[in-house]
Write a protein that holds these residues in place. Structure first.
Motif, PDB file in Angstrom:
ATOM      1  N   ILE A   1      46.431  15.126  41.903  1.00 29.08           N
ATOM      2  CA  ILE A   1      45.970  13.941  42.636  1.00 29.08           C
ATOM      3  C   ILE A   1      47.082  13.397  43.551  1.00 29.08           C
ATOM      4  N   PHE A   2      48.322  13.368  43.058  1.00 27.98           N
ATOM      5  CA  PHE A   2      49.442  12.930  43.913  1.00 27.98           C
ATOM      6  C   PHE A   2      49.552  13.844  45.127  1.00 27.98           C
ATOM      7  N   ASP A   3      49.344  15.132  44.908  1.00 25.51           N
ATOM      8  CA  ASP A   3      49.449  16.096  45.997  1.00 25.51           C
ATOM      9  C   ASP A   3      48.347  15.877  47.031  1.00 25.51           C
ATOM     10  N   GLU A   4      47.143  15.569  46.560  1.00 27.79           N
ATOM     11  CA  GLU A   4      46.004  15.405  47.465  1.00 27.79           C
ATOM     12  C   GLU A   4      46.018  14.049  48.169  1.00 27.79           C
ATOM     13  N   ALA A   5      46.311  12.993  47.401  1.00 24.26           N
ATOM     14  CA  ALA A   5      46.116  11.640  47.928  1.00 24.26           C
ATOM     15  C   ALA A   5      47.429  10.918  48.221  1.00 24.26           C
ATOM     16  N   GLY A   6      48.570  11.535  47.883  1.00 25.75           N
ATOM     17  CA  GLY A   6      49.842  10.831  47.984  1.00 25.75           C
ATOM     18  C   GLY A   6      49.987   9.884  46.797  1.00 25.75           C
ATOM     19  N   TYR A   7      51.206   9.474  46.524  1.00 27.29           N
ATOM     20  CA  TYR A   7      51.430   8.605  45.370  1.00 27.29           C
ATOM     21  C   TYR A   7      50.704   7.267  45.532  1.00 27.29           C
TER      22      TYR A   7
ATOM     23  N   SER B   1      51.627   3.514  32.697  1.00 26.30           N
ATOM     24  CA  SER B   1      51.272   3.093  34.058  1.00 26.30           C
ATOM     25  C   SER B   1      51.340   4.291  34.988  1.00 26.30           C
ATOM     26  N   LYS B   2      50.897   4.079  36.223  1.00 27.05           N
ATOM     27  CA  LYS B   2      51.020   5.155  37.227  1.00 27.05           C
ATOM     28  C   LYS B   2      52.483   5.525  37.415  1.00 27.05           C
ATOM     29  N   GLN B   3      53.345   4.511  37.481  1.00 26.27           N
ATOM     30  CA  GLN B   3      54.771   4.812  37.635  1.00 26.27           C
ATOM     31  C   GLN B   3      55.303   5.589  36.436  1.00 26.27           C
ATOM     32  N   GLY B   4      54.763   5.289  35.253  1.00 29.33           N
ATOM     33  CA  GLY B   4      55.162   6.038  34.063  1.00 29.33           C
ATOM     34  C   GLY B   4      54.815   7.513  34.168  1.00 29.33           C
ATOM     35  N   VAL B   5      53.631   7.800  34.726  1.00 30.96           N
ATOM     36  CA  VAL B   5      53.245   9.201  34.949  1.00 30.96           C
ATOM     37  C   VAL B   5      54.207   9.850  35.933  1.00 30.96           C
ATOM     38  N   ALA B   6      54.512   9.119  37.019  1.00 31.43           N
ATOM     39  CA  ALA B   6      55.419   9.657  38.042  1.00 31.43           C
ATOM     40  C   ALA B   6      56.791   9.951  37.435  1.00 31.43           C
ATOM     41  N   GLU B   7      57.300   9.032  36.619  1.00 32.36           N
ATOM     42  CA  GLU B   7      58.614   9.257  35.997  1.00 32.36           C
ATOM     43  C   GLU B   7      58.586  10.459  35.058  1.00 32.36           C
ATOM     44  N   ALA B   8      57.482  10.607  34.320  1.00 34.26           N
ATOM     45  CA  ALA B   8      57.368  11.759  33.419  1.00 34.26           C
ATOM     46  C   ALA B   8      57.355  13.065  34.218  1.00 34.26           C
ATOM     47  N   LEU B   9      56.660  13.070  35.364  1.00 34.35           N
ATOM     48  CA  LEU B   9      56.648  14.271  36.208  1.00 34.35           C
ATOM     49  C   LEU B   9      58.050  14.576  36.734  1.00 34.35           C
ATOM     50  N   MET B  10      58.742  13.546  37.222  1.00 32.40           N
ATOM     51  CA  MET B  10      60.096  13.757  37.749  1.00 32.40           C
ATOM     52  C   MET B  10      61.009  14.323  36.673  1.00 32.40           C
ATOM     53  N   ASN B  11      60.889  13.784  35.450  1.00 36.06           N
ATOM     54  CA  ASN B  11      61.837  14.135  34.399  1.00 36.06           C
ATOM     55  C   ASN B  11      61.430  15.382  33.607  1.00 36.06           C
ATOM     56  N   ALA B  12      60.276  15.952  33.942  1.00 36.43           N
ATOM     57  CA  ALA B  12      59.841  17.191  33.283  1.00 36.43           C
ATOM     58  C   ALA B  12      60.349  18.430  34.005  1.00 36.43           C
TER      59      ALA B  12
ATOM     60  N   GLY C   1      56.910  16.902  40.617  1.00 34.41           N
ATOM     61  CA  GLY C   1      58.107  16.245  40.093  1.00 34.41           C
ATOM     62  C   GLY C   1      59.224  16.193  41.115  1.00 34.41           C
ATOM     63  N   VAL C   2      59.448  17.322  41.788  1.00 34.67           N
ATOM     64  CA  VAL C   2      60.524  17.381  42.783  1.00 34.67           C
ATOM     65  C   VAL C   2      60.191  16.474  43.962  1.00 34.67           C
ATOM     66  N   ARG C   3      58.936  16.520  44.410  1.00 37.00           N
ATOM     67  CA  ARG C   3      58.554  15.704  45.564  1.00 37.00           C
ATOM     68  C   ARG C   3      58.677  14.204  45.251  1.00 37.00           C
ATOM     69  N   LEU C   4      58.213  13.799  44.073  1.00 34.68           N
ATOM     70  CA  LEU C   4      58.326  12.393  43.684  1.00 34.68           C
ATOM     71  C   LEU C   4      59.795  11.975  43.590  1.00 34.68           C
ATOM     72  N   ALA C   5      60.637  12.857  43.051  1.00 35.21           N
ATOM     73  CA  ALA C   5      62.055  12.517  42.911  1.00 35.21           C
ATOM     74  C   ALA C   5      62.684  12.266  44.281  1.00 35.21           C
TER      75      ALA C   5
ATOM     76  N   ALA D   1      62.979  11.074  57.645  1.00 32.15           N
ATOM     77  CA  ALA D   1      62.880  12.537  57.717  1.00 32.15           C
ATOM     78  C   ALA D   1      62.641  13.123  56.327  1.00 32.15           C
ATOM     79  N   VAL D   2      63.327  12.575  55.326  1.00 26.62           N
ATOM     80  CA  VAL D   2      63.218  13.113  53.966  1.00 26.62           C
ATOM     81  C   VAL D   2      61.894  12.714  53.317  1.00 26.62           C
ATOM     82  N   GLU D   3      61.472  11.458  53.554  1.00 27.78           N
ATOM     83  CA  GLU D   3      60.292  10.925  52.859  1.00 27.78           C
ATOM     84  C   GLU D   3      59.015  11.087  53.672  1.00 27.78           C
ATOM     85  N   GLN D   4      59.088  11.726  54.841  1.00 27.26           N
ATOM     86  CA  GLN D   4      57.949  11.739  55.759  1.00 27.26           C
ATOM     87  C   GLN D   4      56.674  12.292  55.133  1.00 27.26           C
ATOM     88  N   GLY D   5      56.828  13.226  54.184  1.00 27.76           N
ATOM     89  CA  GLY D   5      55.638  13.788  53.535  1.00 27.76           C
ATOM     90  C   GLY D   5      54.757  12.707  52.924  1.00 27.76           C
ATOM     91  N   SER D   6      55.399  11.668  52.372  1.00 26.87           N
ATOM     92  CA  SER D   6      54.613  10.614  51.740  1.00 26.87           C
ATOM     93  C   SER D   6      53.995   9.676  52.773  1.00 26.87           C
TER      94      SER D   6
END
Lengths: 207, 207
Positions: free
Chosen positions: A23-29, A54-65, A102-106, B106-111
């Motif tokens: 969903i993050f990939d399709e719709a953006g965060y 929360s949504k941010q909690g999901v994002a943090e879990a993705l980043m840290n996985a 995870g990488v993109r969110l980070a 430039a770095v965040e443009q994807g979002s």
């Protein structure tokens, strides 16, 4: 929890992470709704809040996985293992939606109001450990600062990913990782060690 | 246009870029309203649309102004100039809002729904040119691929900036740039050349 319950919780968590990554990939965060994430996972909103808060909690879990997503199943150790992990990472960035999210969110987290270096520091710790093993095995030149080198490799991989994504949709990411090692190995490893390190994407298990 | 008109247009454009950099920094790209940007610049919305067409047009101009923002006023050439530019860049990232906004966008443009590698490719072209000069002057080891090395340096600087921003608010960015050169110079330059290259943040003009 019983073992069965633990396994079920792990599976539920993984389904939510995968759904969130998609969903993050399709719709953006910003555009991703937690209801859609739960729905995509075939689970209730309550399950999502139970696991991540929360949504941010999901994002943090993705980043840290990220680091745990790289399960290289490699027999290599020390410097060879460090090389192999970066090659597996480059390969999986093209195929693993959870790692990619995870990488993109980070990288983009600043634009979502987050400021969390944890995923970068986890990679640095993992890489420093491999460099320390390499050092103990005599694989490094005298005076190599394992922490500084680990910090640089994490940064370089981050930047290669951003640039490669924009320039070629990540098609050249593996080639860029090989270029990095061609530049770094002569500086950190004696010639005799360097000659025995394989930087070959074909020889690394893909999963 | 007359010279006076050209100069006025350049000043107007620069005021809009600075205002946009500040508003993007405060409110994020999504939250930034073009009316606020024009207001902050003390100009009309018409002036903003005349110069940039849209909010995305302002963002693209900021991204693509990076290389020209680095006006090092350096006498150095070839490899030393490449080192100096990265040191000036690291220093100015801490003090120049237009450069900082350009790099961040430039770095965040994807979002933000953008996908434009131009600013990265501009840096790569600039750095490749300096490496080609270095090569012609005999400053590089035989067989160095100037385009691949330029591509790697752009990526490494990108990643160092992202990681440094999250970990230390960019306080260690200059140190990280020095680390990069300590790792790269032994691979790309013969020892006699390397010995004469100065990687010293104190000796680089700050503006």
């Amino acid at each position: 929890m019983t073992t069965a319950n633990t396994e079920r919780a792990t599976r539920t968590r993984q389904r939510l992470l995968l759904a969130a990554a998609e969903i993050f990939d399709e719709a953006g965060y910003e555009g991703a709704a937690v209801t859609r994430i739960a729905e995509r996972a075939g689970l209730t909103l309550g399950a999502l809040y139970f696991h991540f808060g929360s949504k941010q909690g999901v994002a943090e879990a993705l980043m840290n996985a990220q680091a745990t997503t790289i399960e290289p199943h490699l027999d290599s150790t020390g410097l060879q293992r460090l090389v192999d992990i970066t090659l597996v990472w480059a390969h999986r960035m093209q195929h693993d939606p959870i790692l990619r999210a995870g990488v993109r969110l980070a990288v983009e987290q600043g634009s979502h109001g987050m400021n969390d270096a944890t995923s970068f520091e986890d990679w640095r710790t993992l890489m420093r450990g491999l460099l320390e093993t390499a050092q103990a095995e005599g694989e490094l030149e005298d005076g190599v600062d394992t922490d500084r080198v680990a910090r640089f490799i994490v940064a370089a991989c981050t930047g290669m990913q951003v640039y490669s994504q924009l320039a070629t949709g990540r098609a050249d990411l593996t080639e860029r990782v090989c270029d990095m090692w061609a530049l770094l190995l002569p500086s950190i490893a004696p010639a005799a060690v360097h000659a025995n390190i394989s930087v070959d994407p074909q020889q690394v298990p893909a999963s």
